[in-house]
Design a protein around this motif. Structure first.
Motif, PDB file in Angstrom:
ATOM      1  N   UNK A 268      -7.283   5.013  -4.977  1.00 39.13           N
ATOM      2  CA  UNK A 268      -7.572   5.352  -3.584  1.00 39.13           C
ATOM      3  C   UNK A 268      -6.618   4.688  -2.601  1.00 39.13           C
ATOM      4  N   UNK A 269      -6.251   5.451  -1.560  1.00 41.32           N
ATOM      5  CA  UNK A 269      -5.755   4.893  -0.323  1.00 41.32           C
ATOM      6  C   UNK A 269      -6.904   4.966   0.672  1.00 41.32           C
TER       7      UNK A 269
ATOM      8  N   UNK B 284       0.840  -1.198   0.000  1.00 43.33           N
ATOM      9  CA  UNK B 284       0.000   0.000   0.000  1.00 43.33           C
ATOM     10  C   UNK B 284       0.877   1.250   0.000  1.00 43.33           C
ATOM     11  N   UNK B 285       0.232   2.393  -0.166  1.00 42.74           N
ATOM     12  CA  UNK B 285       0.952   3.668  -0.208  1.00 42.74           C
ATOM     13  C   UNK B 285       1.602   4.019   1.123  1.00 42.74           C
ATOM     14  N   UNK B 286       1.262   3.285   2.182  1.00 42.90           N
ATOM     15  CA  UNK B 286       1.804   3.571   3.512  1.00 42.90           C
ATOM     16  C   UNK B 286       2.856   2.550   3.950  1.00 42.90           C
ATOM     17  N   UNK B 287       3.253   1.677   3.047  1.00 45.90           N
ATOM     18  CA  UNK B 287       4.171   0.594   3.422  1.00 45.90           C
ATOM     19  C   UNK B 287       5.426   1.114   4.118  1.00 45.90           C
ATOM     20  N   UNK B 288       6.063   2.149   3.556  1.00 45.79           N
ATOM     21  CA  UNK B 288       7.305   2.666   4.152  1.00 45.79           C
ATOM     22  C   UNK B 288       7.056   3.271   5.527  1.00 45.79           C
TER      23      UNK B 288
ATOM     24  N   UNK C 261      -1.307   9.600   2.783  1.00 46.71           N
ATOM     25  CA  UNK C 261       0.003   9.634   3.448  1.00 46.71           C
ATOM     26  C   UNK C 261       0.108  10.845   4.380  1.00 46.71           C
ATOM     27  N   UNK C 262      -0.378  12.000   3.917  1.00 52.88           N
ATOM     28  CA  UNK C 262      -0.327  13.217   4.739  1.00 52.88           C
ATOM     29  C   UNK C 262      -1.217  13.082   5.973  1.00 52.88           C
TER      30      UNK C 262
END
Length: 359
Positions: free
Chosen positions: A143-144, A6-10, A202-203
């Protein structure tokens, strides 16, 4: 095949999360420990990355008719801003998936599907779209998604993220700019789910974590929370072999509406009864019944555990299990085989914790 991220993996990695495969994604299972994260949601506020979930949009003149054709619940005349839970079924009544249908506007539906079923569901939806004047789109990559859950979630949404949501009641949705906000969740607590671009998600995640008012939570406690509240998980309490009638979810199947895929099978099951049912079972002992363990009656196997835990909130050794319907009545005495030992139990209600939704 490599798992998706997902876009939040890191972000999860930087927080030291335990990462494990789930539904084709590398997902955070826990950050600190499951009990702490579980209690944060029950008592304050937690945030989950649920960007692995899938999204499909249905628009066009026949949007309502199409959704009613593939969906067990009834969207006829549903007002914009409302959400319904229900299932997509095979012709024999088995479950393709359970899902949420959001009514975004006139002839405009937003459908949320389970991560592990995205490809299967999309194939099913497109296969049954012939003859309908609709625009059907797979928009999962656009979408996230965050789930902000717990008794403090409304304050956190408004004060940390600046998302006014006081007027939202349970199972309603609104858009704020390009952000979709619904008062939904999978924990048994008041809470919200947010859909937005990956950049915006992410923000928002960074703001929530930096505030110190929202505990990062993994899929481990998501399962313990949903289980306590008696909520089904596809693959355990609902499968291609387990219909909504067997799972005790008939209330989400409107058998009085025009034909939908699987309706005839459900009508027959309701009339004739089903051979197996999903029930709750409580053990007198503190042993933990796990998925796949045998349920016994007088030494004979009558079913299997689908999900089991020693509950964190209510301190009970309980499980959900698919068993022979003849033994599904409340207070029926049964046994569960846990490794080489047999533990006495009885059939109880599947809701092991009283949900606290904002009505």
């Amino acid at each position: 095949m490599e798992n998706k991220r997902t876009c939040l993996y890191d972000k999860h990695v930087s927080l030291g999360a335990l990462i494990s495969p789930f539904g084709g994604f590398d997902m955070p299972i826990q950050y600190s420990d499951i009990i702490s994260e579980h209690n944060a949601v029950r008592n304050a506020c937690g945030v989950f990355d649920v960007s692995h979930m899938g999204e499909v949009t249905v628009t066009g003149p026949d949007a309502e008719r199409y959704v009613n054709h593939i969906f067990t619940n009834d969207v006829t005349g549903m007002p914009a801003g409302k959400i319904l839970y229900g299932m997509m079924l095979y012709e024999d009544g088995g479950t393709v998936d359970d899902l949420l249908v959001y009514k975004m506007g006139e002839n405009n539906f937003f459908i949320v599907i389970n991560a592990a079923n995205i490809d299967k569901d999309w194939a099913w939806m497109t296969q049954h779209a012939d003859g309908f004047d609709i625009d059907l789109r797979h928009v999962s990559d656009a979408y996230g998604q965050l789930a902000v859950q717990g008794p403090d979630s409304q304050q956190v949404m408004e004060e940390v993220l600046g998302l006014p949501c006081v007027e939202l009641t349970f199972y309603t949705v609104k858009t704020i700019g390009e952000t979709i906000v619904s008062r939904t969740g999978y924990t048994g607590e008041d809470g919200f789910e947010i859909y937005d671009t990956e950049e915006n998600i992410r923000a928002m995640w960074d703001k929530l974590i930096a505030s110190g008012r929202c505990t990062p939570c993994g899929l481990g406690c998501r399962d313990t929370l949903r289980f306590e509240a008696g909520l089904p998980l596809y693959g355990d309490e609902l499968t291609a072999e387990i219909s909504p009638v067997m799972a005790g979810l008939s209330m989400f199947c409107k058998l009085t509406k025009d034909n939908f895929i699987g309706k005839e099978a459900l009508v027959k099951q309701k009339a004739d009864g089903v051979a197996q049912k999903i029930v709750g079972i409580e053990l007198a002992d503190k042993a933990i019944p796990r998925h796949g363990y045998s349920v016994l009656k007088d030494g004979e196997k009558i079913g299997e555990v689908t999900t089991g835990y020693h509950t964190i909130t209510t301190d009970r050794s309980v499980c959900m299990a698919l068993i022979d319907s003849r033994y599904a009545a409340l207070d029926t005495e049964v046994d569960i085989q846990i490794r080489k030992k047999v533990f006495a139990g009885k059939v109880v209600k599947k809701k092991f914790y009283e949900k606290r939704y904002h009505k």
